[in-house]
Enzyme design. Sequence first.
Site, mmCIF file in Angstrom:
data_model
loop_
_atom_site.group_PDB
_atom_site.id
_atom_site.type_symbol
_atom_site.label_atom_id
_atom_site.label_comp_id
_atom_site.label_asym_id
_atom_site.label_seq_id
_atom_site.Cartn_x
_atom_site.Cartn_y
_atom_site.Cartn_z
ATOM 1 N N HIS A 134 0.796 -1.151 0.029
ATOM 2 C CA HIS A 134 0.082 -0.073 0.032
ATOM 3 C C HIS A 134 0.708 1.167 -0.167
ATOM 4 C CE1 HIS A 134 -2.956 2.988 1.649
ATOM 5 N NE2 HIS A 134 -3.747 2.024 1.432
ATOM 6 N N ASP A 211 3.323 -4.010 7.911
ATOM 7 C CA ASP A 211 2.023 -3.491 7.773
ATOM 8 C C ASP A 211 0.563 -4.549 8.044
ATOM 9 O OD1 ASP A 211 -0.456 -2.054 7.065
ATOM 10 O OD2 ASP A 211 0.271 -1.486 4.987
ATOM 11 N N GLN A 214 -4.431 -5.066 7.084
ATOM 12 C CA GLN A 214 -5.531 -5.906 6.478
ATOM 13 C C GLN A 214 -5.377 -7.216 7.291
ATOM 14 O OE1 GLN A 214 -7.767 -5.280 4.510
ATOM 15 N NE2 GLN A 214 -7.066 -2.942 3.939
ATOM 16 N N LYS A 237 -10.119 -0.741 10.988
ATOM 17 C CA LYS A 237 -10.765 -1.824 10.234
ATOM 18 C C LYS A 237 -10.824 -3.016 10.992
ATOM 19 C CE LYS A 237 -7.455 -0.365 6.704
ATOM 20 N NZ LYS A 237 -8.252 0.669 5.704
ATOM 21 N N CYS A 376 -4.886 2.613 -3.326
ATOM 22 C CA CYS A 376 -3.645 3.019 -2.984
ATOM 23 C C CYS A 376 -2.294 2.100 -3.477
ATOM 24 C CB CYS A 376 -3.745 3.399 -1.633
ATOM 25 S SG CYS A 376 -5.029 4.717 -1.166
#
Lengths: 420, 130
Positions: A134, A211, A214, A237, A376
């Site tokens: 991302h 990261d 997600q 999220k 993104c």
Amino acid sequence: MFNMTAPLTAPAYDVTAIRQDFPILSKPLPNGARLVYLDNGATAQKPRQVIAKVVECLENYTSNVHRGIHALGDRVTTEMEAARETVRTFLGAAETEEIVFTSGTTMSINLVAHAWGRKFLQAGDEIVLNEMEHHANFVPWQQVALERGAILKFIPLTADGRLDLTALDDVLSDRTKLVAVTGLSNVLGTVNPIQEITAKAHARGALVLVDGAQSVPHMATDVRALDIDFLAFSGHKIYGPTGIGILYGKRRVLESMNPFLCGGNMIRRVRKESSEFADLPSRFEAGTLPITEAIGLGAAIDYVQSLGLDAIAAHEDALMRQAYSQLAQIPGLRIVGPGPDARGAIVSFTVEGVHPHDMAELLDRKGVAVRAGHHCTMPLHDWLKVPATTRASFAAYNTPAEVDALCEAIRYARKVFRLS
Amino acid sequence: MSDDLYDEHILDHFESPYHKGRLEHPTIAHEDKNPLCGDEVHLELLVDEQNRVKEAWFDGHGCAISQAAASILTQQIEGKSIDELKEFTAPQMLDLLKVRLTASRQKCGLLSFKILKTMIYTLDEGKSKS
């Protein structure tokens, strides 16, 4: 490894009951359609448990933390620190001080790029990325590399959109200072083998930043078992509020870093000429935090744990597999990314003759909320050689009937475009 | 004005665009993108000595709205003088599409219009300098 104290018979996963926890799911859309929310990769809906906690906080103990010598200040500090402890347990971190509240994944990664990158990166040092990242885990590294004269290197992707780990040994070198990698690609759905990456990176003396935007909401992430140096994720999220996120960092790494933002709360002693900085985690928490949101995040993680993250993951995996096989039957539809076995609960696709933006608009008419665009991830879309994709991303409350509704709505869109 | 974004008018232009392609010697060419959905439009004009658009062509890819709008624009502006095009407004462009666009889709519908306006500005700049 752990003391398993789970009951012998786990309660069945009751998606109908779970849906009742989310007020928005029973509200009709402005056009009268029933909401089929498949844009969970962008943000997840909020359960009443989180909403209630946020309201409780605002109505009963609005105050600043670590400041007020009064009942409200005491209460709010206790609540926020309890949320921090909840995050620590959730991630399996060793110490509560390793959990830093930020505004979200983007801020967490930028914090590391500035506070660690600008201090430790030298000209010629290498940062290892890959094309599925991302922009939030791409541009901060690109910019700090430009500033410091560091070099970006890329783990190649396989044809089906996985990291080609056979190339990792060649990409890593003794100049590698950091590997930045997503736990779960927000477009391809690829689940990356973090443990293998940390082992190889550490063998070369490099740190690993994951990261988790997600991955953390959808799969168990044990920072110690995976030996992760930095982990970033967002509250919104994982069914929590926006404006709050987490940076996990190993204590010795965080302690080696300079502050990123300077101001209140992050100092021990300020003189006219110089300042002494506070201990962890306050050193990285300048200014008033998003207190209510942090407390809401604690409630969100409690909620996830009440359902069981593994149970959620199994439910979402079944939905993804159903979507993967049903979507593949639609004429002209191409799914990007790997097969179901290497994939989390995200399926992105293109449909020949219908641009993703038109697709999203037509799906919206049927109440199906998806995301369309480059998500993104412009370097990834260059690699895919498509300008945009349509993404369906699943969460704890989605149902098999909603997967059917998605497929039906795509067939409707093809019809509008006179393709069938 | 139709409430259906994907009415015949838009889909016809999307499927069989007017003047999609490139000119051999355009007087001016310019392109732009809509980062929101990745629409790209490249617009070319052939301007004659009377300062009229003799031919207008576009190239690009993207959503049906952006591409149909580019097709409609090229059809509409041929034969118009540059001075007339200076008076051409965004609401007039949206009227030509004959469908009601939400705020986010107006970016798609106005992409080629924005390119045209940049071109006219550039033409004027060139003149004032020469």
